[in-house]
Design a protein around this motif. Structure first.
Motif, short mmCIF file in Angstrom:
data_model
loop_
_atom_site.label_atom_id
_atom_site.label_comp_id
_atom_site.label_asym_id
_atom_site.label_seq_id
_atom_site.Cartn_x
_atom_site.Cartn_y
_atom_site.Cartn_z
N LEU A 115 0.84 -1.20 0.00
CA LEU A 115 0.00 0.00 0.00
C LEU A 115 0.87 1.25 0.00
O LEU A 115 0.55 2.23 -0.68
CB LEU A 115 -0.95 -0.01 1.20
N GLY A 116 1.97 1.22 0.73
CA GLY A 116 2.90 2.35 0.71
C GLY A 116 3.45 2.61 -0.68
O GLY A 116 3.58 3.76 -1.11
N VAL A 117 3.75 1.54 -1.40
CA VAL A 117 4.25 1.69 -2.77
C VAL A 117 3.18 2.33 -3.66
O VAL A 117 3.47 3.24 -4.44
CB VAL A 117 4.71 0.33 -3.34
N VAL A 118 1.95 1.85 -3.55
CA VAL A 118 0.87 2.41 -4.37
C VAL A 118 0.70 3.90 -4.07
O VAL A 118 0.64 4.73 -4.98
CB VAL A 118 -0.47 1.68 -4.13
N TYR A 119 0.63 4.25 -2.79
CA TYR A 119 0.43 5.66 -2.44
C TYR A 119 1.61 6.52 -2.87
O TYR A 119 1.42 7.67 -3.28
CB TYR A 119 0.13 5.82 -0.95
N ALA A 120 2.82 5.99 -2.82
CA ALA A 120 3.97 6.73 -3.34
C ALA A 120 3.84 6.92 -4.85
O ALA A 120 4.13 8.00 -5.37
CB ALA A 120 5.27 6.00 -3.00
N ASN A 121 3.38 5.89 -5.53
CA ASN A 121 3.21 5.98 -6.99
C ASN A 121 2.19 7.03 -7.39
O ASN A 121 2.30 7.62 -8.47
CB ASN A 121 2.78 4.63 -7.56
N ILE A 122 1.19 7.25 -6.54
CA ILE A 122 0.16 8.24 -6.88
C ILE A 122 0.41 9.56 -6.15
O ILE A 122 -0.49 10.40 -6.05
CB ILE A 122 -1.27 7.71 -6.62
N TYR A 123 1.64 9.73 -5.66
CA TYR A 123 2.13 10.99 -5.07
C TYR A 123 1.39 11.40 -3.80
O TYR A 123 1.28 12.58 -3.50
CB TYR A 123 2.10 12.12 -6.11
N ASN A 124 0.92 10.45 -3.04
CA ASN A 124 0.35 10.72 -1.73
C ASN A 124 1.40 10.29 -0.71
O ASN A 124 1.33 9.21 -0.12
CB ASN A 124 -0.97 9.96 -1.54
N LYS A 125 2.39 11.16 -0.52
CA LYS A 125 3.56 10.80 0.29
C LYS A 125 3.21 10.61 1.76
O LYS A 125 3.78 9.74 2.42
CB LYS A 125 4.65 11.85 0.14
N ALA A 126 2.31 11.40 2.30
CA ALA A 126 1.97 11.26 3.72
C ALA A 126 1.37 9.89 4.01
O ALA A 126 1.75 9.22 4.99
CB ALA A 126 1.00 12.37 4.14
N THR A 127 0.47 9.43 3.15
CA THR A 127 -0.13 8.12 3.35
C THR A 127 0.89 7.02 3.08
O THR A 127 0.94 6.02 3.80
CB THR A 127 -1.38 7.96 2.47
N ALA A 128 1.71 7.21 2.06
CA ALA A 128 2.77 6.23 1.76
C ALA A 128 3.69 6.08 2.96
O ALA A 128 4.03 4.96 3.37
CB ALA A 128 3.55 6.66 0.53
N LEU A 129 4.08 7.20 3.54
CA LEU A 129 4.97 7.19 4.70
C LEU A 129 4.32 6.43 5.86
O LEU A 129 4.97 5.60 6.51
CB LEU A 129 5.30 8.62 5.11
N SER A 130 3.06 6.69 6.11
CA SER A 130 2.34 6.03 7.19
C SER A 130 2.34 4.51 7.01
O SER A 130 2.61 3.75 7.95
CB SER A 130 0.91 6.56 7.26
N TYR A 131 2.06 4.05 5.81
CA TYR A 131 2.04 2.61 5.56
C TYR A 131 3.43 1.99 5.67
O TYR A 131 3.60 0.91 6.24
CB TYR A 131 1.41 2.29 4.20
N HIS A 132 4.43 2.67 5.14
CA HIS A 132 5.80 2.12 5.24
C HIS A 132 6.27 2.08 6.69
O HIS A 132 6.97 1.15 7.10
CB HIS A 132 6.77 2.93 4.37
N GLU A 133 5.89 3.08 7.49
CA GLU A 133 6.25 3.07 8.91
C GLU A 133 5.56 1.92 9.64
O GLU A 133 6.18 1.26 10.49
CB GLU A 133 5.89 4.41 9.56
N ARG A 134 4.30 1.67 9.32
CA ARG A 134 3.59 0.53 9.94
C ARG A 134 4.26 -0.78 9.57
O ARG A 134 4.41 -1.67 10.41
CB ARG A 134 2.12 0.52 9.51
N SER A 135 4.65 -0.91 8.31
CA SER A 135 5.32 -2.12 7.86
C SER A 135 6.63 -2.32 8.62
O SER A 135 6.92 -3.42 9.11
CB SER A 135 5.58 -2.03 6.35
N LEU A 136 7.42 -1.26 8.75
CA LEU A 136 8.69 -1.34 9.47
C LEU A 136 8.45 -1.72 10.93
O LEU A 136 9.15 -2.58 11.47
CB LEU A 136 9.44 -0.01 9.39
#
Length: 195
Positions: A115-136
């Motif tokens: 999900l972080g990758v998808v949100y990064a791809n669609i330029y929603n960095k805040a949501t991408a960051l949130s998902y990548h942080e949860r994954s980590l």
């Protein structure tokens, strides 16, 4: 590498037929999803998505109580659509997978990463960051601190920060690199370059 995936595909296909004959329908569905994963890994994402989608339809009709298998099917469809560059469809499937993840598991961490990758791809960095942080966070909870999956998570976070906060990106990339070096050594060009 494609020869490996073809052999794996054939092995899962044979196992699936055996499971279907013995009426072990959950295992049959899982083998079909493994076959779809092989197709995606060998660069045939369209075939993988088609197989995973038909498997999800089968699950919904024949074994609807198998929620873990449904989650895997949705996740695989999402990964396939990511490989095809279809962020809209990937997001739909991955959000459906996310609904099944109520506990911190590695499957949940993988879903959040995707999900972080998808949100990064669609330029929603805040949501991408949130998902990548949860994954980590989940990976740090469940894996050793030197696990390559944690390095991959740091790398993903670095990718999010690279344009807006180069220092923070460098911190994450450095953490990732140290873990990669501890696992692969200083001169393992394939793995360090690929990540």
């Amino acid at each position: 590498a494609n020869g490996f995936y073809q052999k794996a595909y054939e092995g899962f296909k044979n196992a699936a037929e055996s499971y279907k004959e013995s009426e072990n329908l959950g295992a049959y569905a899982l083998c079909n999803l493994k076959m779809a994963a092989c197709r995606i890994a060998e660069g045939k994402a369209d075939l993988g998505v088609t197989l995973a989608t038909s498997t999800l339809e089968y699950i919904n009709q024949v074994i609807p109580e198998e929620s873990a298998v449904k989650a895997k099917a949705n996740g695989l469809i999402g990964v396939g659509y990511l490989a095809l560059g279809r962020n809209d469809l990937a997001l739909e499937s991955l959000k459906a997978e996310e609904e099944f993840h109520t506990e911190n598991t590695l499957d949940a961490a993988e879903c959040f990463k995707n999900l972080g990758v998808v949100y990064a791809n669609i330029y929603n960095k805040a949501t991408a960051l949130s998902y990548h942080e949860r994954s980590l966070m989940i990976k740090q909870e469940l894996l050793s601190e030197q696990d390559v999956a944690i390095a991959d998570a740091y790398n993903n976070l670095g990718q999010i920060y690279i344009e807006d906060d180069f220092l923070q990106a460098t911190i994450y990339f450095t953490k990732a690199l140290e873990i990669y070096k501890s696992n692969f050594g200083e001169s393992h060009p394939g793995d360090l370059a690929r990540r």
